[in-house]
Write a protein that holds these residues in place. Structure first.
Motif, PDB file in Angstrom:
ATOM      1  N   ASN C  66      87.117  67.127 -38.552  1.00  0.00           N
ATOM      2  CA  ASN C  66      86.056  66.985 -37.540  1.00  0.00           C
ATOM      3  C   ASN C  66      86.425  65.968 -36.473  1.00  0.00           C
ATOM      4  O   ASN C  66      86.229  66.190 -35.284  1.00  0.00           O
ATOM      5  CB  ASN C  66      84.750  66.543 -38.211  1.00  0.00           C
ATOM      6  N   THR C  67      86.949  64.838 -36.921  1.00  0.00           N
ATOM      7  CA  THR C  67      87.311  63.782 -35.983  1.00  0.00           C
ATOM      8  C   THR C  67      88.403  64.238 -35.027  1.00  0.00           C
ATOM      9  O   THR C  67      88.350  63.954 -33.832  1.00  0.00           O
ATOM     10  CB  THR C  67      87.754  62.523 -36.762  1.00  0.00           C
ATOM     11  N   LEU C  68      89.374  64.975 -35.562  1.00  0.00           N
ATOM     12  CA  LEU C  68      90.448  65.449 -34.693  1.00  0.00           C
ATOM     13  C   LEU C  68      89.905  66.429 -33.653  1.00  0.00           C
ATOM     14  O   LEU C  68      90.326  66.396 -32.489  1.00  0.00           O
ATOM     15  CB  LEU C  68      91.568  66.095 -35.521  1.00  0.00           C
ATOM     16  N   ILE C  69      88.967  67.256 -34.067  1.00  0.00           N
ATOM     17  CA  ILE C  69      88.369  68.194 -33.105  1.00  0.00           C
ATOM     18  C   ILE C  69      87.648  67.414 -32.002  1.00  0.00           C
ATOM     19  O   ILE C  69      87.863  67.645 -30.807  1.00  0.00           O
ATOM     20  CB  ILE C  69      87.372  69.147 -33.819  1.00  0.00           C
ATOM     21  N   VAL C  70      86.816  66.466 -32.442  1.00  0.00           N
ATOM     22  CA  VAL C  70      86.059  65.668 -31.469  1.00  0.00           C
ATOM     23  C   VAL C  70      87.004  64.930 -30.525  1.00  0.00           C
ATOM     24  O   VAL C  70      86.850  64.962 -29.298  1.00  0.00           O
ATOM     25  CB  VAL C  70      85.141  64.659 -32.188  1.00  0.00           C
ATOM     26  N   ALA C  71      87.997  64.260 -31.112  1.00  0.00           N
ATOM     27  CA  ALA C  71      88.906  63.449 -30.297  1.00  0.00           C
ATOM     28  C   ALA C  71      89.695  64.326 -29.337  1.00  0.00           C
ATOM     29  O   ALA C  71      89.866  63.982 -28.162  1.00  0.00           O
ATOM     30  CB  ALA C  71      89.852  62.658 -31.190  1.00  0.00           C
ATOM     31  N   ALA C  72      90.177  65.461 -29.808  1.00  0.00           N
ATOM     32  CA  ALA C  72      90.988  66.325 -28.951  1.00  0.00           C
ATOM     33  C   ALA C  72      90.175  66.805 -27.753  1.00  0.00           C
ATOM     34  O   ALA C  72      90.617  66.688 -26.608  1.00  0.00           O
ATOM     35  CB  ALA C  72      91.516  67.508 -29.746  1.00  0.00           C
ATOM     36  N   PHE C  73      88.972  67.309 -28.016  1.00  0.00           N
ATOM     37  CA  PHE C  73      88.192  67.850 -26.900  1.00  0.00           C
ATOM     38  C   PHE C  73      87.680  66.754 -25.965  1.00  0.00           C
ATOM     39  O   PHE C  73      87.721  66.909 -24.748  1.00  0.00           O
ATOM     40  CB  PHE C  73      87.033  68.710 -27.419  1.00  0.00           C
ATOM     41  N   SER C  74      87.204  65.665 -26.544  1.00  0.00           N
ATOM     42  CA  SER C  74      86.684  64.624 -25.653  1.00  0.00           C
ATOM     43  C   SER C  74      87.827  64.027 -24.826  1.00  0.00           C
ATOM     44  O   SER C  74      87.638  63.654 -23.671  1.00  0.00           O
ATOM     45  CB  SER C  74      85.930  63.542 -26.426  1.00  0.00           C
ATOM     46  N   THR C  75      89.019  63.962 -25.409  1.00  0.00           N
ATOM     47  CA  THR C  75      90.165  63.440 -24.662  1.00  0.00           C
ATOM     48  C   THR C  75      90.557  64.386 -23.535  1.00  0.00           C
ATOM     49  O   THR C  75      90.831  63.961 -22.412  1.00  0.00           O
ATOM     50  CB  THR C  75      91.365  63.224 -25.607  1.00  0.00           C
ATOM     51  N   LEU C  76      90.551  65.671 -23.857  1.00  0.00           N
ATOM     52  CA  LEU C  76      90.902  66.665 -22.847  1.00  0.00           C
ATOM     53  C   LEU C  76      89.953  66.584 -21.647  1.00  0.00           C
ATOM     54  O   LEU C  76      90.376  66.503 -20.489  1.00  0.00           O
ATOM     55  CB  LEU C  76      90.805  68.056 -23.490  1.00  0.00           C
ATOM     56  N   ILE C  77      88.666  66.573 -21.959  1.00  0.00           N
ATOM     57  CA  ILE C  77      87.656  66.503 -20.895  1.00  0.00           C
ATOM     58  C   ILE C  77      87.812  65.198 -20.110  1.00  0.00           C
ATOM     59  O   ILE C  77      87.876  65.182 -18.881  1.00  0.00           O
ATOM     60  CB  ILE C  77      86.234  66.573 -21.499  1.00  0.00           C
ATOM     61  N   ALA C  78      87.923  64.098 -20.862  1.00  0.00           N
ATOM     62  CA  ALA C  78      87.958  62.790 -20.208  1.00  0.00           C
ATOM     63  C   ALA C  78      89.225  62.627 -19.375  1.00  0.00           C
ATOM     64  O   ALA C  78      89.191  62.011 -18.309  1.00  0.00           O
ATOM     65  CB  ALA C  78      87.880  61.683 -21.254  1.00  0.00           C
TER      66      ALA C  78
END
Lengths: 284, 354, 261
Positions: C66-78
């Protein structure tokens, strides 16, 4: 492409994201802080100032004051501990400065929960420090190191010292060494040069470091929760509880807004201090 | 003959400041043209207007007589060499040089041939694989030149091309720029604040002041026949005598009539004389035809080939400067505090109406 | 800066103490993670048993995913939005107001942002889950990426953009061929920082995750491990988490090469 379109394309997405997920949520909290709590934990759309008057209740005012006290002690300790460290880094050979600073900042960017947990291991009744004291024969019985204000201050200093050092360093490193030499040349001793030249010139860094450490500390939730053991309630925990256990969102919102107001005030003070001193604000 | 590039009554304001104020000038085919002036005189803005990076408030930019004012910079057949050289740090030398051709859609052997040619032109053939940060200042400048020249522009715009180089290299590159201009036949328009550079390189110079052209002329004319007080003072050293124009010269308070050609009207006027036009004598002289001034030596600056002698003349607030060749008897014997007599023929002075 | 050898030595010693203070507790956790007994007070021998236990823990594994999913997407967007923002701010004559706006999400207490987002999502009847955490994490990550990229842009010679256009490139081509490659290390540096921050963030995730284990992130798992019964397994978790963060941050710093953040 016109300059306006260009700016819109570049700034638009970021501003929109902030508007949607930062400004709008804060606005809702602001509105909630003037509404009444519903019977079953919801929000009743009735205007009231009660959430703010309640914050002045001795019980809650006391929490604000003790939070501020803990944050102030943290700030002072971080400043006293951090200033010589930042000075030491600034005095190191040029090529060592950045690596030394990165070494300070590295923990700051890593997992705060785990860094806080480390202090449970150290300060516990059966923890490493008490064990060590016992082995050395310095204490007959374990000292109550954990679950008190002391533990919270230690945890907060541990968490935010790097930030203090960074803020101080960026101020100290910008000193022109010739001004210090000029002071010495004019007959001032090392101490007097420090008090009359170095210290005044690094006031912007001191202000920035102190304000940020104070703000980060007073709004902290994890450290009082884990190291205070629930005995010491700080503003952060109080807000947490209003939302997740007491289910009094309007009151929690009011508290959050008071915290933001305090933060704004301190940032304003810092900006004024920085401008007076002729330096810029935060250079993180 | 139509100019290759020209500006016609062009003006550009930044807020309240008129950076370029109704300037009209043209650069001829194969000409080496310099825009000279102190910093803030508008010369760089003028260059950027021609390149297309600034839009003029009024006026036109012309290329071979055609109005290109509305054409964006990437479609103007002029190229620019930037003061910082603006090399692409992530590309090799040949990558930098071929970039412009790539943008034209040129591919394959034709492009490689042109790149090799351009690198040969600036004598960098063996450094094609290097990155900009592995080059010296002079080499970087050559890359910047090759990168701009490879597009075979109608005109090359150079913004302070030599400012980033040390003094010795600057002299060599002046010669190099002239060679390149000669070999390519491309019109060069160079912006510089360095008068020696402009005098040494340019066929024509426009000296700018406060957004306007103070004088546009050949280097020799600019030096020898300055149109006004600003030009006379900007280029080289100059003695000025303030007074009123009178028949046969300029009437200067305390010195009487200083003879010169072109005095007439009675208006306020300044007589300008170059220090090298003054002859210094150690004994009094009297001459019917020449101007003579007596004074005391207050400073002697040794400049190598010459020495500059400053003579305090009664009634003049600034000492009069005279350039004396070092290998002369006068130079050997002149000393501080000594009384001397300066002399110059009327035709060497220039009357400037103020 | 300081000439006197005595003061130099005192400062040096003090600095040593500061590093001991900062890294001592971390070293203790790392050592404990290899202690067979798992107890801080008695070393019973080297063991990787706790790492095995950690890997066998299904709840931890799910939380990590879950954390990797969150981090990957939020990083991509940010990274995308933060980089654009930084480039846009460069074009403003005065960015003082924007600067303040950018610092806001960085310094606002997490608990305040957490309850604000919870109130917002609830008011809109938005179903909470990983996507709401992603949106929330992107808020502060945009700010951090923006600050890092701006630091890179400070050393960016804008005349190379003009040079590219002068040589015939369009604006979009100039962006892809010149601007982006040149600032790329800064962008990557910001992305790595954002990823680390997202991986480590607890409170905001806790408030915006909604109920149920399906959106429990790794820090939330760690929190409950610390809060409700410490098992020695957590030392292994701590060692891995700190190790990964340190590596990411060091790479992020290395990419920037100028003043550390």
């Amino acid at each position: 492409m016109s300059e306006l379109t260009r700016r819109l394309v570049l700034l638009g997405p970021g501003l929109a994201w902030f508007a949607l997920f930062l400004v709008a949520p804060c606005a809702i909290v602001f509105v909630y802080s003037f509404l009444e709590r519903g019977t079953y934990g919801g929000i009743d759309r009735v205007f009231t100032l009660e959430n703010y008057t309640r914050a002045a209740d001795p019980l809650y005012l006391g929490i604000f004051i003790s939070s501020a006290r803990i944050a102030a002690m943290t700030t002072l300790a971080a400043l006293l501990f951090g200033y010589p460290a930042a000075y030491g880094i600034a005095a190191a050979p040029k090529r060592w400065q950045v690596p030394l600073l990165i070494l300070v900042m590295l923990p700051f960017w890593s997992n705060y929960l785990i860094r806080t947990y480390a202090w449970i291991v150290l300060l516990n009744r059966e923890g490493l420090i008490n064990h060590g004291l016992e082995v050395l024969g310095l204490a007959d019985e374990p000292l109550p190191l954990l679950y008190n204000d002391f533990a919270i201050v230690v945890g907060l200093v541990y968490g935010y010292l790097p930030f203090m050092v960074l803020a101080l360093y960026s101020s100290i490193a910008r000193l022109n060494p010739e001004t210090l030499e000029a002071s010495a040349d004019l007959g001032a001793s090392g101490l007097r040069t420090f008090l009359r030249v170095t210290l005044p010139l690094t006031v912007p860094g001191i202000a920035a470091g102190c304000v940020f450490v104070f703000v980060l500390s007073i709004g902290n939730f994890i450290t009082p929760d884990l190291l205070g053991g629930g005995r010491t309630l700080m503003v952060g925990n109080l807000i947490f509880n209003q939302f997740l256990s007491a289910r009094d969102w309007p009151f929690g919102s009011g508290l959050a807004f008071l915290l933001i107001a305090l933060m704004m005030l301190l940032l304003l003070v810092q900006a004024v201090v920085a401008r007076r001193a002729g330096g810029a604000g935060l250079h993180a | 003959m139509t100019a290759v590039v020209a500006v016609d009554a062009i003006a550009k304001r930044f807020g309240a400041v008129a950076a370029v104020d109704e300037v009209t000038l043209g650069v001829a085919e194969g000409e080496f043209f310099a825009l000279l002036g102190p910093s803030g005189c508008g010369k760089t803005t003028l260059l950027r207007l021609i390149a297309g990076f600034e839009r003029p408030d009024t006026g036109r930019v012309l290329l071979d007589g055609r109005d290109i004012t509305a054409i964006p910079p990437n479609r103007r057949p002029v190229n620019m060499m930037f003061q910082s050289y603006a090399l692409f740090p992530h590309m090799s030398v040949s990558g930098n040089v071929s970039y412009g051709l790539e943008m034209e859609g040129m591919k394959g052997p034709e492009r490689s041939r042109r790149v090799a040619e351009a690198l040969d032109l600036v004598r960098l053939g063996d450094l094609a694989k290097r990155r900009p940060d592995q080059l010296s200042g002079g080499q970087r400048q050559r890359v910047a030149l090759a990168r701009a020249l490879i597009k075979r522009p109608r005109a090359l715009l150079l913004d302070e091309p030599l400012a980033a180089l040390d003094k010795k290299l600057r002299g060599e590159m002046q010669v190099e720029l002239k060679r390149l201009q000669h070999e390519t036949g491309i019109a060069f328009l160079v912006v510089t604040h360095d008068q020696e550079e402009a005098l040494a390189m340019a066929d024509r110079i426009a000296l700018m002041q406060d957004g306007r052209v103070a004088q546009m002329d050949s280097p020799r004319a600019l030096y020898e026949r300055p149109a006004n007080r600003f030009v006379a003072g900007f280029i080289g050293l100059m003695n000025f005598f303030e007074g009123r124009a009178a028949a046969g010269g300029v009437e200067v308070e305390g010195l009487g009539l200083l003879k010169a050609e072109g005095g007439q009207s009675g208006e306020a006027a300044t007589l300008a004389v170059r220090p090298e036009r003054l002859r210094v004598h150690l004994a009094p002289i009297s001459s019917e035809s020449a101007n003579t001034l007596a004074g005391t030596v207050v400073d002697i600056s040794y400049l190598g080939q010459d020495q500059l002698v400053r003579v305090r003349v009664a009634g003049q607030s600034t000492p009069v400067m005279a350039r004396v060749a070092s290998a002369t008897d006068v130079a050997a014997r002149v000393t501080l505090g000594r009384k001397v007599w300066c002399e110059w023929p009327p035709e060497d002075g220039r009357v400037l109406l103020t | 800066m300081l000439k006197a050898p005595l003061s130099r030595r005192v400062l040096g010693a003090h600095l040593g103490l500061v590093y001991l203070f900062l890294y001592g507790p971390i070293a203790v956790l790392v050592a404990l993670s290899f202690n067979e007994s798992g107890l801080p007070t008695a070393w019973t021998g080297f063991s990787v048993e706790w790492y095995g236990k950690m890997l066998a823990n299904a709840a931890i594994r799910a939380a990590v995913v879950n954390t990797l999913i969150v981090a990957a997407f939020s990083t991509l967007i940010a990274t995308a939005i933060g980089t654009l923002l930084a480039l846009g701010m460069e074009r403003l004559r005065s960015s003082a107001a924007m600067d303040a706006a950018i610092y806001m999400p960085m310094i606002i207490p997490d608990i305040v942002l957490a309850i604000a987002l919870l109130s917002f999502f609830t008011a809109l009847d938005f179903t909470l889950g990983l996507h709401s955490i992603i949106a929330a994490h992107a808020v502060f990550n945009i700010a951090f990426v923006c600050v890092v990229v701006r630091a890179t842009l400070k050393h960016f010679d804008k005349s190379i953009v003009e040079a590219s256009i002068d040589l015939g490139a369009s604006e979009s081509r100039t962006f892809l061929r010149i601007t982006l490659p040149v600032i790329f290390p800064g962008v990557l540096s910001g992305a790595l920082l954002a990823f680390t921050l997202s991986v480590d963030e607890f409170i905001i995730a806790y408030f915006t995750a909604g109920a149920g284990p399906s959106s429990t992130t790794f820090p939330m798992q760690i929190y409950s491990m610390i809060r409700f019964g410490v098992t020695p397994e957590i030392n292994a978790v701590a060692t891995i988490v700190l190790g990964v963060s340190f590596v990411l941050i060091l790479v992020s710093q290395r990419l920037r090469r100028d003043e550390p953040l």
